[in-house]
Scaffold this motif. Sequence first.
Motif, PDB file in Angstrom:
ATOM      1  N   CYS A   1     -59.702  27.965  36.111  1.00  0.00           N
ATOM      2  CA  CYS A   1     -60.717  27.222  36.746  1.00  0.00           C
ATOM      3  C   CYS A   1     -60.468  25.593  37.151  1.00  0.00           C
ATOM      4  CB  CYS A   1     -62.030  27.338  35.706  1.00  0.00           C
ATOM      5  SG  CYS A   1     -62.383  28.874  35.525  1.00  0.00           S
ATOM      6  N   ASP A   2     -61.151  25.196  37.830  1.00  0.00           N
ATOM      7  CA  ASP A   2     -61.015  23.867  38.490  1.00  0.00           C
ATOM      8  C   ASP A   2     -61.719  22.734  37.358  1.00  0.00           C
ATOM      9  OD1 ASP A   2     -59.676  24.609  40.962  1.00  0.00           O
ATOM     10  OD2 ASP A   2     -61.666  25.399  41.193  1.00  0.00           O
ATOM     11  N   LEU A   3     -62.733  23.095  36.980  1.00  0.00           N
ATOM     12  CA  LEU A   3     -63.441  22.153  36.141  1.00  0.00           C
ATOM     13  C   LEU A   3     -63.590  23.100  34.612  1.00  0.00           C
ATOM     14  CD1 LEU A   3     -65.625  20.949  38.958  1.00  0.00           C
ATOM     15  CD2 LEU A   3     -64.133  19.447  37.732  1.00  0.00           C
ATOM     16  N   ILE A   4     -63.697  22.392  33.478  1.00  0.00           N
ATOM     17  CA  ILE A   4     -64.180  23.021  32.285  1.00  0.00           C
ATOM     18  C   ILE A   4     -65.163  22.000  31.545  1.00  0.00           C
ATOM     19  CG2 ILE A   4     -63.172  23.653  29.939  1.00  0.00           C
ATOM     20  CD1 ILE A   4     -60.677  23.693  31.034  1.00  0.00           C
TER      21      ILE A   4
ATOM     22  N   LYS B   1     -62.767  28.360  46.207  1.00  0.00           N
ATOM     23  CA  LYS B   1     -64.099  27.742  46.268  1.00  0.00           C
ATOM     24  C   LYS B   1     -63.906  27.049  44.820  1.00  0.00           C
ATOM     25  CE  LYS B   1     -66.646  29.671  49.759  1.00  0.00           C
ATOM     26  NZ  LYS B   1     -68.157  30.528  49.897  1.00  0.00           N
ATOM     27  N   PRO B   2     -64.729  25.902  44.498  1.00  0.00           N
ATOM     28  CA  PRO B   2     -64.708  25.389  43.340  1.00  0.00           C
ATOM     29  C   PRO B   2     -65.264  25.937  42.076  1.00  0.00           C
ATOM     30  CG  PRO B   2     -65.409  23.679  44.656  1.00  0.00           C
ATOM     31  CD  PRO B   2     -65.428  25.049  45.427  1.00  0.00           C
ATOM     32  N   LEU B   3     -64.610  26.416  40.968  1.00  0.00           N
ATOM     33  CA  LEU B   3     -64.914  27.288  39.767  1.00  0.00           C
ATOM     34  C   LEU B   3     -65.024  26.504  38.439  1.00  0.00           C
ATOM     35  CD1 LEU B   3     -65.493  30.056  39.127  1.00  0.00           C
ATOM     36  CD2 LEU B   3     -63.077  30.320  38.776  1.00  0.00           C
TER      37      LEU B   3
ATOM     38  N   GLU C   1     -57.935  21.856  47.905  1.00  0.00           N
ATOM     39  CA  GLU C   1     -56.456  22.247  48.382  1.00  0.00           C
ATOM     40  C   GLU C   1     -55.513  21.305  48.303  1.00  0.00           C
ATOM     41  OE1 GLU C   1     -54.518  24.711  52.150  1.00  0.00           O
ATOM     42  OE2 GLU C   1     -56.583  24.279  52.209  1.00  0.00           O
ATOM     43  N   ILE C   2     -55.939  20.092  48.673  1.00  0.00           N
ATOM     44  CA  ILE C   2     -54.674  19.129  48.518  1.00  0.00           C
ATOM     45  C   ILE C   2     -54.463  18.610  47.000  1.00  0.00           C
ATOM     46  CG2 ILE C   2     -54.633  16.391  49.011  1.00  0.00           C
ATOM     47  CD1 ILE C   2     -56.506  16.885  51.476  1.00  0.00           C
ATOM     48  N   VAL C   3     -55.507  18.563  46.152  1.00  0.00           N
ATOM     49  CA  VAL C   3     -55.264  18.086  44.749  1.00  0.00           C
ATOM     50  C   VAL C   3     -54.327  19.468  44.153  1.00  0.00           C
ATOM     51  CG1 VAL C   3     -56.307  18.035  42.601  1.00  0.00           C
ATOM     52  CG2 VAL C   3     -57.398  16.815  44.638  1.00  0.00           C
ATOM     53  N   GLN C   4     -54.662  20.557  44.632  1.00  0.00           N
ATOM     54  CA  GLN C   4     -53.772  21.847  43.937  1.00  0.00           C
ATOM     55  C   GLN C   4     -52.146  21.870  44.550  1.00  0.00           C
ATOM     56  OE1 GLN C   4     -56.127  24.941  44.651  1.00  0.00           O
ATOM     57  NE2 GLN C   4     -56.780  25.366  42.466  1.00  0.00           N
ATOM     58  N   LYS C   5     -52.148  21.531  45.889  1.00  0.00           N
ATOM     59  CA  LYS C   5     -50.875  21.782  46.499  1.00  0.00           C
ATOM     60  C   LYS C   5     -49.651  20.440  46.439  1.00  0.00           C
ATOM     61  CE  LYS C   5     -52.440  25.192  49.731  1.00  0.00           C
ATOM     62  NZ  LYS C   5     -52.307  26.029  51.239  1.00  0.00           N
TER      63      LYS C   5
ATOM     64  N   LEU D   1     -48.426  27.602  29.776  1.00  0.00           N
ATOM     65  CA  LEU D   1     -47.485  26.932  29.618  1.00  0.00           C
ATOM     66  C   LEU D   1     -46.837  26.237  31.063  1.00  0.00           C
ATOM     67  CD1 LEU D   1     -45.164  29.146  27.421  1.00  0.00           C
ATOM     68  CD2 LEU D   1     -47.024  26.863  26.640  1.00  0.00           C
ATOM     69  N   LEU D   2     -47.670  26.673  32.208  1.00  0.00           N
ATOM     70  CA  LEU D   2     -47.378  26.160  33.623  1.00  0.00           C
ATOM     71  C   LEU D   2     -48.441  25.177  34.004  1.00  0.00           C
ATOM     72  CD1 LEU D   2     -46.537  29.679  35.306  1.00  0.00           C
ATOM     73  CD2 LEU D   2     -44.933  28.081  34.584  1.00  0.00           C
ATOM     74  N   HIS D   3     -49.542  25.349  33.635  1.00  0.00           N
ATOM     75  CA  HIS D   3     -50.686  24.432  33.924  1.00  0.00           C
ATOM     76  C   HIS D   3     -50.873  23.222  33.020  1.00  0.00           C
ATOM     77  CE1 HIS D   3     -52.222  27.287  36.816  1.00  0.00           C
ATOM     78  NE2 HIS D   3     -52.807  28.132  36.038  1.00  0.00           N
ATOM     79  N   LEU D   4     -50.575  23.278  31.907  1.00  0.00           N
ATOM     80  CA  LEU D   4     -50.851  22.205  30.754  1.00  0.00           C
ATOM     81  C   LEU D   4     -49.946  21.081  30.902  1.00  0.00           C
ATOM     82  CD1 LEU D   4     -51.587  24.331  27.336  1.00  0.00           C
ATOM     83  CD2 LEU D   4     -53.300  22.754  28.894  1.00  0.00           C
ATOM     84  N   PRO D   5     -48.734  21.379  31.226  1.00  0.00           N
ATOM     85  CA  PRO D   5     -47.689  19.895  31.489  1.00  0.00           C
ATOM     86  C   PRO D   5     -48.089  19.281  32.555  1.00  0.00           C
ATOM     87  CG  PRO D   5     -46.519  22.283  30.849  1.00  0.00           C
ATOM     88  CD  PRO D   5     -47.936  22.467  31.171  1.00  0.00           C
ATOM     89  N   LYS D   6     -48.888  19.878  33.490  1.00  0.00           N
ATOM     90  CA  LYS D   6     -49.388  19.220  34.687  1.00  0.00           C
ATOM     91  C   LYS D   6     -50.767  18.468  34.283  1.00  0.00           C
ATOM     92  CE  LYS D   6     -47.599  22.290  37.888  1.00  0.00           C
ATOM     93  NZ  LYS D   6     -47.875  23.395  39.005  1.00  0.00           N
ATOM     94  N   ARG D   7     -51.381  18.535  33.272  1.00  0.00           N
ATOM     95  CA  ARG D   7     -52.570  18.083  33.098  1.00  0.00           C
ATOM     96  C   ARG D   7     -52.718  17.308  31.785  1.00  0.00           C
ATOM     97  NH1 ARG D   7     -55.977  23.943  34.628  1.00  0.00           N
ATOM     98  NH2 ARG D   7     -54.555  24.205  36.269  1.00  0.00           N
ATOM     99  N   MET D   8     -51.847  17.452  31.005  1.00  0.00           N
ATOM    100  CA  MET D   8     -51.624  16.898  29.464  1.00  0.00           C
ATOM    101  C   MET D   8     -50.185  16.085  29.129  1.00  0.00           C
ATOM    102  SD  MET D   8     -53.624  19.629  27.161  1.00  0.00           S
ATOM    103  CE  MET D   8     -52.759  18.827  25.443  1.00  0.00           C
TER     104      MET D   8
END
Length: 258
Positions: free
Chosen positions: A117-120, A96-98, A210-214, A144-151
Amino acid sequence: MSDVSQPAVLTERLDGVLVITINRPEVRNAVNAAVAEGIAHALDELDGDDALQVGILTGAGGFFCAGMDLGAFVKGESPWFGDRGFAGIAQRGAKKPLIAAIEGFAVAGGFEVALGCDLIVAASGAKMGIPEVKRSLVAAGGALLHLPKRMPYHAVMELALTGDPWPAERFHELGVVNRIAEPGGAVAAAQELASAIVKNGPLAVAASKEIVQKQFDWTSENAWQEQVAISGHVFASDDAKEGASAFKEKRDPVWRNA
């Protein structure tokens, strides 16, 4: 001094929202075994209860989290919990959204908890970053895994290679932080964001997340098929019919999660 009578992680239910608070302010909410276990169990509670639709993760004492508790680690405690990984969230978060609600700072593993988390939402002036290289360590808890997909690439490299923290406003400019709150107001701003999500159809919210993540793992050839596999049941649900009927009848929908 630490109050051993208090759990390392607190939870509170508020109108379909589970507020999860890391409760070790005496060590800046650093992650030890108890925190990892507490967050993991809180996420299990969030995902396992249909009465809960959104989670908010925050820290006690005016700051979010300083990362791994090095003292506890040296004593043999593990800040990992099961398949959820570091802090009970880094490798497998909530279905669920976090929403992370950051006051003060979220650095090192603390920033990686927020990235789970999904939102900050962050208070103005809050510091965020991954200073591990300053101690000849690696931010291997997900940053190092998340940030290259977001910045942008060069922004990630500056964070990773200098170890210098940035203010929340900079992360907001880059799209990592959704909203900036007044100091002391991060949880309230997160609750406002959560309330906007709670109003929506839970099946549609779950499928959208789920779609956005996968989709990062999908090829251009199979993306549409993968999306249909996740969203098809939503269009056929009673809630979809209710949403359309409520819009036509100009009333609030009543979701059945079915």
